[in-house]
Design a protein around this motif. Sequence first.
Motif, PDB file in Angstrom:
ATOM      1  N   MET A   1       0.838  -1.202   0.000  1.00 13.62           N
ATOM      2  CA  MET A   1       0.000   0.000   0.000  1.00 13.62           C
ATOM      3  C   MET A   1       0.871   1.251   0.000  1.00 13.62           C
ATOM      4  O   MET A   1       1.959   1.262   0.576  1.00 13.62           O
TER       5      MET A   1
ATOM      6  N   GLU B   1      -2.698   5.386   1.300  1.00 14.48           N
ATOM      7  CA  GLU B   1      -3.620   4.285   1.626  1.00 14.48           C
ATOM      8  C   GLU B   1      -3.454   3.838   3.065  1.00 14.48           C
ATOM      9  O   GLU B   1      -4.440   3.559   3.769  1.00 14.48           O
TER      10      GLU B   1
ATOM     11  N   HIS C   1      -5.086   6.356   5.269  1.00 18.41           N
ATOM     12  CA  HIS C   1      -6.541   6.200   5.224  1.00 18.41           C
ATOM     13  C   HIS C   1      -6.980   5.059   6.144  1.00 18.41           C
ATOM     14  O   HIS C   1      -7.996   5.175   6.852  1.00 18.41           O
TER      15      HIS C   1
END
Length: 661
Positions: free
Chosen positions: A1, A5, A8
């Motif tokens: 990732m 990401e 998040h």
Amino acid sequence: MSDDEKRHVYLEFFRFLEAEGKTYSKFKESLGELQSYVALKGLNDEDINLLAKVIMKTTDLGATKRVLLIRCLVPRYKVPENTVKTIIIWYLSSIRELAITVAISIIQWILGILDHQLTHKKVINTFYAMFFHLLLTHKRLEKDIARLIYILAKPEDVTRRDITRLLALHQKYAKPQAHIVALLTLFKSYKPELVPEKFQSVNVESVWKPIPENLRLMFQDAKARLEFQQAKDINLKCFNWCTLESGNKQKNVEPLLPSVGYFQIGSSIFKEKDTNFIFDISNIEELGKLHLNIELPCKAISLLSNTAGYHLLTFADVQYQSRFSYNLYNTLIRALMLENDKFSVKEIDSLLDMTAEFSRYMQQGIPVVNHFLDAYLYFNTGEYQSKLLALLQWMTSVSASDLQEKILIHVQNIFYESTVTTKCEIIKTLKMLITNMFVNQGFEDCCQKTPAPFLGQATTDNLENTISILTKVSEDLIVSGLNIHLYNVLLLSEALSFYEVICELESRSSVLSFTIAPPAVIYGGFVTKICAILSRICKLLSRYHELGLQFREKAENVFEKQMCTISVYIEDIIKALWDNKPFKKKRNKYFLRNIPKDVLKDLEHFDLNSCLNISNHYAILPYKHMLNVAGLDIYTKENARSLLLFHIPSINIFLDVFQQQ
């Protein structure tokens, strides 16, 4: 990732945690991802503020989960001041409801960001009085709060009222509490007239335990990120030429460290048009452009204020450098020997730090500093020891006889009287001194023939002799230190690091020398319970063997004695690790050779010979146990070799190379 990401994911974790509290089912998995990200990158200002709000507002989290989240409050660079204030205010207002583990974790977090300069001290110092009140009213937090008070307290904070209250607390205990005695001693040093009572001195380093290691390492990484970011922006920052202003307020006392200044004689119209003052330099780019046209200040020592000053001193003319050296020597003697009571510890620390940093910038020593150390170490009282060791690392131009007779004899005395930590620091200093000597001499592909820019210093004439003296003294200190402290792991690791570095330097240098670690280091490392040290021992022996073969090609029999010693080391360890024969009596061996035959005979039924093989060695057993629990049965040496292949490759390579020899 990607980083976005990952961010998040943990932001979603914060949202769910705030909504569901301790009922959030994926806490463990989400926490693991957050910890990995924090350890690698740290949280930005917005996110660390958000996590702090989750910790403070989610009341049903539970103590254990709260502590784990507190240890994730690691900034990318610095913790915002408002966040620090908010957390402290919440902590002080909620102290009665907080679990003891949470309360202690918050204090550890505050101590960590203070120690690593991740926030401004003044922000936390605002709450000094409230923390002092907590010290007096919360017994279970007393020791941890005392450490915070010890760091925050300034002379103006010390009052007789607080001292009286602290003395009352001190008298409640039948046995003196080290943390209270440490505080009273600190207060007495600030205002002796307010503390007439006498107290037994305590070693402050032993009073308080360090913060959790994983938290310390993450804060250390955050500090490194901050320093790197500041270094990247260096061209955008102006040089500060007023850093040497003295805080000394005594009348008629000349400041120890003068600020930059000029003395003008005659009219300025006769001054060359292209000449610039040092204040015209604000960044590195301007330093490069104006370097040849800068008029240097009258007080040469004032140039120690920053990197630009170091550069100008390094490439100034010899007359100016000589004047600087004269001023520096007199200043050091004045500050530490003749008039040390006139200057603050901060001033003297600053002088020593700047001097060491100047040597580091030039990558060479300053001759007058060598003379100062010669004079000062004779009367050394233990003050400024770390600072002096930093200077000693750069004694690259001293002769072998002066080094042995005037410096090393004092270093030995300090070593024998010191703690384990200081002994490690001294060994590290000697390692750095030897490294700097090799670097100054140059290696085969870049031999130094041009004199150094500062005072035209040439390289040491007889480096081989100097290195021989240094390594012999270092060996004596290392062996005695290991015996004194019963093979302390920290000391053993530092000694091993010393010989690893020396081996690498000798392999690259044109100087013909071959230093071998003594039996105390090799066998002490072999029987250790620390697998990393055992692995390093095997790797070092492999490197010694490889280097010995290279030297044999260059000079046939110069290092035959060292090669014989290496062979004995390797054979002894192979006999123990693989052949199950460590206790077998043999003429040509070091390991366990002094154990009488009668004793060995009496112990035969204990099967001692297999205790140190790769299947039963102390250092291997934890790995073996974990894999056995996981379902991988490891009962033989052959099985253990598979473990080594993937987990400890250095030992496996060592066995592969020397097992059949």
